[in-house]
Design a protein around this motif. Structure first.
Motif, mmCIF file in Angstrom:
data_model
loop_
_atom_site.group_PDB
_atom_site.id
_atom_site.type_symbol
_atom_site.label_atom_id
_atom_site.label_comp_id
_atom_site.label_asym_id
_atom_site.label_seq_id
_atom_site.Cartn_x
_atom_site.Cartn_y
_atom_site.Cartn_z
ATOM 1 N N LEU A 78 62.662 61.585 90.380
ATOM 2 C CA LEU A 78 62.333 62.661 91.310
ATOM 3 C C LEU A 78 61.648 63.851 90.654
ATOM 4 O O LEU A 78 61.005 64.647 91.343
ATOM 5 C CB LEU A 78 63.612 63.153 92.016
ATOM 6 C CG LEU A 78 64.397 62.087 92.795
ATOM 7 C CD1 LEU A 78 65.689 62.679 93.346
ATOM 8 C CD2 LEU A 78 63.556 61.506 93.920
ATOM 9 N N TYR A 92 62.557 70.527 86.854
ATOM 10 C CA TYR A 92 63.989 70.643 86.611
ATOM 11 C C TYR A 92 64.200 71.616 85.459
ATOM 12 O O TYR A 92 63.652 71.440 84.376
ATOM 13 C CB TYR A 92 64.571 69.265 86.267
ATOM 14 C CG TYR A 92 66.028 69.276 85.855
ATOM 15 C CD1 TYR A 92 66.988 69.979 86.584
ATOM 16 C CD2 TYR A 92 66.452 68.557 84.736
ATOM 17 C CE1 TYR A 92 68.318 69.979 86.220
ATOM 18 C CE2 TYR A 92 67.788 68.538 84.360
ATOM 19 C CZ TYR A 92 68.716 69.260 85.098
ATOM 20 O OH TYR A 92 70.044 69.254 84.732
ATOM 21 N N ASP A 121 68.041 64.022 96.268
ATOM 22 C CA ASP A 121 66.966 63.194 96.826
ATOM 23 C C ASP A 121 66.691 63.566 98.278
ATOM 24 O O ASP A 121 65.537 63.698 98.698
ATOM 25 C CB ASP A 121 67.347 61.715 96.722
ATOM 26 C CG ASP A 121 66.244 60.800 97.239
ATOM 27 O OD1 ASP A 121 65.050 61.132 97.070
ATOM 28 O OD2 ASP A 121 66.578 59.749 97.801
ATOM 29 N N ILE A 124 65.778 74.996 94.533
ATOM 30 C CA ILE A 124 66.960 74.270 94.993
ATOM 31 C C ILE A 124 68.145 74.647 94.121
ATOM 32 O O ILE A 124 68.094 74.528 92.888
ATOM 33 C CB ILE A 124 66.730 72.747 94.923
ATOM 34 C CG1 ILE A 124 65.499 72.351 95.750
ATOM 35 C CG2 ILE A 124 67.965 72.002 95.421
ATOM 36 C CD1 ILE A 124 65.108 70.885 95.585
ATOM 37 N N ILE A 131 58.388 73.039 93.270
ATOM 38 C CA ILE A 131 59.834 72.956 93.489
ATOM 39 C C ILE A 131 60.513 73.194 92.150
ATOM 40 O O ILE A 131 60.136 72.593 91.141
ATOM 41 C CB ILE A 131 60.261 71.576 94.035
ATOM 42 C CG1 ILE A 131 59.767 71.374 95.469
ATOM 43 C CG2 ILE A 131 61.790 71.439 94.005
ATOM 44 C CD1 ILE A 131 60.087 70.009 96.040
ATOM 45 N N VAL A 168 57.503 69.085 90.562
ATOM 46 C CA VAL A 168 58.935 69.208 90.849
ATOM 47 C C VAL A 168 59.592 69.420 89.490
ATOM 48 O O VAL A 168 59.687 68.490 88.681
ATOM 49 C CB VAL A 168 59.501 67.963 91.553
ATOM 50 C CG1 VAL A 168 60.997 68.157 91.836
ATOM 51 C CG2 VAL A 168 58.751 67.683 92.840
ATOM 52 N N TYR A 198 53.554 68.825 96.874
ATOM 53 C CA TYR A 198 53.913 69.663 95.734
ATOM 54 C C TYR A 198 53.151 69.236 94.480
ATOM 55 O O TYR A 198 52.994 68.044 94.218
ATOM 56 C CB TYR A 198 55.421 69.600 95.476
ATOM 57 C CG TYR A 198 56.224 70.328 96.528
ATOM 58 C CD1 TYR A 198 56.533 71.676 96.394
ATOM 59 C CD2 TYR A 198 56.646 69.674 97.683
ATOM 60 C CE1 TYR A 198 57.246 72.357 97.363
ATOM 61 C CE2 TYR A 198 57.357 70.343 98.668
ATOM 62 C CZ TYR A 198 57.654 71.687 98.499
ATOM 63 O OH TYR A 198 58.356 72.352 99.483
ATOM 64 N N LEU A 243 64.234 72.915 90.516
ATOM 65 C CA LEU A 243 65.591 72.405 90.705
ATOM 66 C C LEU A 243 66.504 73.022 89.654
ATOM 67 O O LEU A 243 66.261 72.895 88.452
ATOM 68 C CB LEU A 243 65.616 70.874 90.597
ATOM 69 C CG LEU A 243 67.005 70.226 90.595
ATOM 70 C CD1 LEU A 243 67.752 70.501 91.905
ATOM 71 C CD2 LEU A 243 66.888 68.724 90.338
ATOM 72 N N LYS A 271 59.340 67.610 100.806
ATOM 73 C CA LYS A 271 58.058 66.922 100.689
ATOM 74 C C LYS A 271 57.495 66.473 102.032
ATOM 75 O O LYS A 271 56.301 66.204 102.149
ATOM 76 C CB LYS A 271 58.199 65.711 99.764
ATOM 77 C CG LYS A 271 58.281 66.074 98.293
ATOM 78 C CD LYS A 271 58.278 64.826 97.430
ATOM 79 C CE LYS A 271 58.178 65.163 95.954
ATOM 80 N NZ LYS A 271 58.164 63.941 95.110
ATOM 81 N N CYS A 313 67.241 66.410 99.743
ATOM 82 C CA CYS A 313 66.635 67.739 99.802
ATOM 83 C C CYS A 313 65.155 67.676 99.434
ATOM 84 O O CYS A 313 64.301 68.222 100.154
ATOM 85 C CB CYS A 313 67.379 68.678 98.857
ATOM 86 S SG CYS A 313 66.744 70.366 98.858
ATOM 87 N N ILE A 314 64.836 67.037 98.328
ATOM 88 C CA ILE A 314 63.439 66.955 97.886
ATOM 89 C C ILE A 314 62.600 66.174 98.892
ATOM 90 O O ILE A 314 61.454 66.552 99.189
ATOM 91 C CB ILE A 314 63.359 66.329 96.478
ATOM 92 C CG1 ILE A 314 63.966 67.286 95.453
ATOM 93 C CG2 ILE A 314 61.909 65.994 96.113
ATOM 94 C CD1 ILE A 314 64.019 66.739 94.041
ATOM 95 N N THR A 315 63.161 65.111 99.445
ATOM 96 C CA THR A 315 62.434 64.326 100.456
ATOM 97 C C THR A 315 62.137 65.174 101.683
ATOM 98 O O THR A 315 61.041 65.120 102.252
ATOM 99 C CB THR A 315 63.249 63.088 100.858
ATOM 100 O OG1 THR A 315 63.434 62.252 99.704
ATOM 101 C CG2 THR A 315 62.528 62.283 101.936
#
Length: 226
Positions: free
Chosen positions: A125, A85, A68, A6, A108, A83, A80, A110, A75, A70-72
């Motif tokens: 998140l 960062y 939020d 992301i 994921i 996630v 996953y 980020l 998912k 985007c991740i939702t």
């Protein structure tokens, strides 16, 4: 493996995955890397994903809502394992962490930007924060590419010689030994005789000794782990 990255700058991170080992890994079907543009998940017509920090101060902060959303959305399509960062104050990336993540199925990544993300993203998140070093980049894109490269090259079938990754620096908390190729002599600079001997046991012994020597000189703290 499936990796979703992301970012607010998709073009910045696409290039590393379009060449060499990472490109071949995707062509073989060993990994899928999707670069996700965060801006379409904004809730306003200008696709704004950042705002001023509460309490004042320099720099902008990435907003919690687009991240939020985007991740939702991601998912809703798959589960996953992590996630992650990419953050300068996260856990420092090491070979054991890359080894561990190479065993996962879906990740994921980020990429932060500006002054970082709203703290609520990190609290609710994110499952893990990883740094590639004690310094600050303009954004998390290059760090995400580094992490992805370190992980993908470990997947079975990615490297033509799968034992190659096992002999990398840091796999056994030692720095890799010197390596040489043709010609065996150049401008009077000679390759060590043992490497030309064909004696496998002596070659392995020499390489181990050189690994210890180089680690002792350059990264002595690794010897405690070794």
């Amino acid at each position: 493996m499936h990796i979703d990255i992301i970012t607010v700058l998709p073009k910045l991170i696409e290039s590393p995955f379009n060449d060499s080992i990472l490109k071949r890994a995707q062509k073989k079907g060993l990994v899928t890397v999707n670069v996700i543009d965060l801006r379409p998940y904004s809730t306003n017509k200008h696709n704004t994903i950042d705002d001023y920090a509460f309490g004042g101060g320099a720099g902008m902060v990435m907003m919690v809502e687009p991240i939020d959303r985007c991740i939702t959305d991601l998912k809703s399509k798959r589960e996953y394992d992590e996630v992650i960062y990419m953050s300068p104050d996260g856990t420092l990336l090491t070979q054991p962490i890359a080894n561990e993540l190479s065993m996962k199925k879906n990740l994921i990544l980020l990429c932060g930007h500006y002054k970082g993300v709203d703290e609520r993203v990190r609290e609710h998140l994110i499952t893990r924060e990883i740094s590639i070093g004690d310094y600050v980049l303009s954004g998390g894109e290059l760090a995400a590419a580094v992490l992805a490269d370190a992980v993908i090259r470990l997947l079975p079938g990615v490297l033509s010689d799968e034992t190659s990754a096992l002999s990398d620096s840091f796999q056994d908390n030692l720095i890799a030994p010197p390596v040489y190729t043709r010609p065996s002599e150049y401008r009077g600079w000679k390759v060590p005789d043992v490497l030309l001997s064909g004696h496998e046991a002596k070659i392995q012994e020499w390489r181990h000794e050189k690994s210890l020597e180089r680690t002792r000189e350059r990264r002595p703290e690794l010897l405690k782990k070794h």
